[in-house]
Design a protein around this motif. Structure first.
Motif, PDB file in Angstrom:
ATOM      1  N   ALA A 138       0.867  -1.186   0.000  1.00 36.68           N
ATOM      2  CA  ALA A 138       0.000   0.000   0.000  1.00 36.68           C
ATOM      3  C   ALA A 138       0.894   1.224   0.000  1.00 36.68           C
ATOM      4  O   ALA A 138       2.106   1.123   0.229  1.00 36.68           O
ATOM      5  N   VAL A 165      -4.001   0.825  -2.341  1.00 37.13           N
ATOM      6  CA  VAL A 165      -3.680  -0.531  -1.896  1.00 37.13           C
ATOM      7  C   VAL A 165      -3.637  -1.422  -3.136  1.00 37.13           C
ATOM      8  O   VAL A 165      -4.590  -2.135  -3.438  1.00 37.13           O
ATOM      9  N   HIS A 168      -3.555  -6.454  -2.758  1.00 35.28           N
ATOM     10  CA  HIS A 168      -4.423  -6.995  -1.718  1.00 35.28           C
ATOM     11  C   HIS A 168      -4.010  -8.420  -1.339  1.00 35.28           C
ATOM     12  O   HIS A 168      -3.524  -9.185  -2.171  1.00 35.28           O
TER      13      HIS A 168
END
Length: 197
Positions: A138, A165, A168
């Protein structure tokens, strides 16, 4: 003698805390690992930092600590901002790369020296011209709002103006007891904790 008096007496009798002892003990506090990047395309650079924390949600403020001798100071002043890149567990080599002392890299070194900092590292630049590590877990892009001197470091405070972000579901990279490594949570660790509570 009261407890307070005994405490003062002990403080007067003890020797000053040694820097290496402090570093060793603080290393037992587990942290995430970030790379702070700043500077314009062609003269950008970065450094690995684990002294990062959020400060405020309204306004959205974060801080990190930067040694007085860091190569990033001049670039920070020139750019007026920085990006905090949170590293994933698979990015240990990237953390070590930006932690290394690259001679000539950084402020005023010119495009050739700073290009080596990002050579082979996927990255892009924000609309404001700040570098972002494209494969970080991120990132937070910030405008510098204040700098406070504290001992041999500066506390740099930034207002978050952009965040993302891109990766993930990855484990974060953590720093503990002088070592870097992924946080290995296991598939159902957090679900189990939630059910137990």
């Amino acid at each position: 003698m009261s407890a307070a008096a005994r405490s003062l007496t002990r403080a007067e009798e003890t020797r000053p805390v040694e820097p290496l002892d402090l570093r060793r003990v603080c290393g037992l506090f587990t942290t995430g690992v970030t790379v702070i990047t700043t500077g314009p395309d062609g003269d950008a650079d970065g450094t690995t930092v684990n002294s990062f924390t959020s400060v405020s949600l309204e306004p959205p403020l974060v801080l990190f600590c930067l040694h007085h001798q860091s190569r990033l100071h001049t670039l920070l002043e020139q750019s007026g901002g920085f990006t905090v890149n949170f590293l994933s567990g698979r990015q240990q080599p990237l953390a070590r790369h930006f932690a290394g002392r690259r001679t000539g890299a950084g402020a005023g070194a010119g495009a050739g020296a700073s290009a080596s900092a990002f050579e082979g590292v996927p990255h892009h630049f924000t609309e404001d011209g700040l570098p972002v590590l494209s494969e970080a877990l991120a990132h937070l892009t910030c405008t510098t709002v204040d700098v406070h001197t504290a001992g041999d470091h500066d506390i740099v405070i930034g207002e978050v103006v952009e965040l993302g972000v891109p990766e993930h579901g990855l484990e974060p990279l953590i720093f503990f007891d002088g070592s870097l490594g992924p946080l290995e949570t296991g598939a159902d660790r957090f679900q189990h904790v939630r059910q137990a509570s």
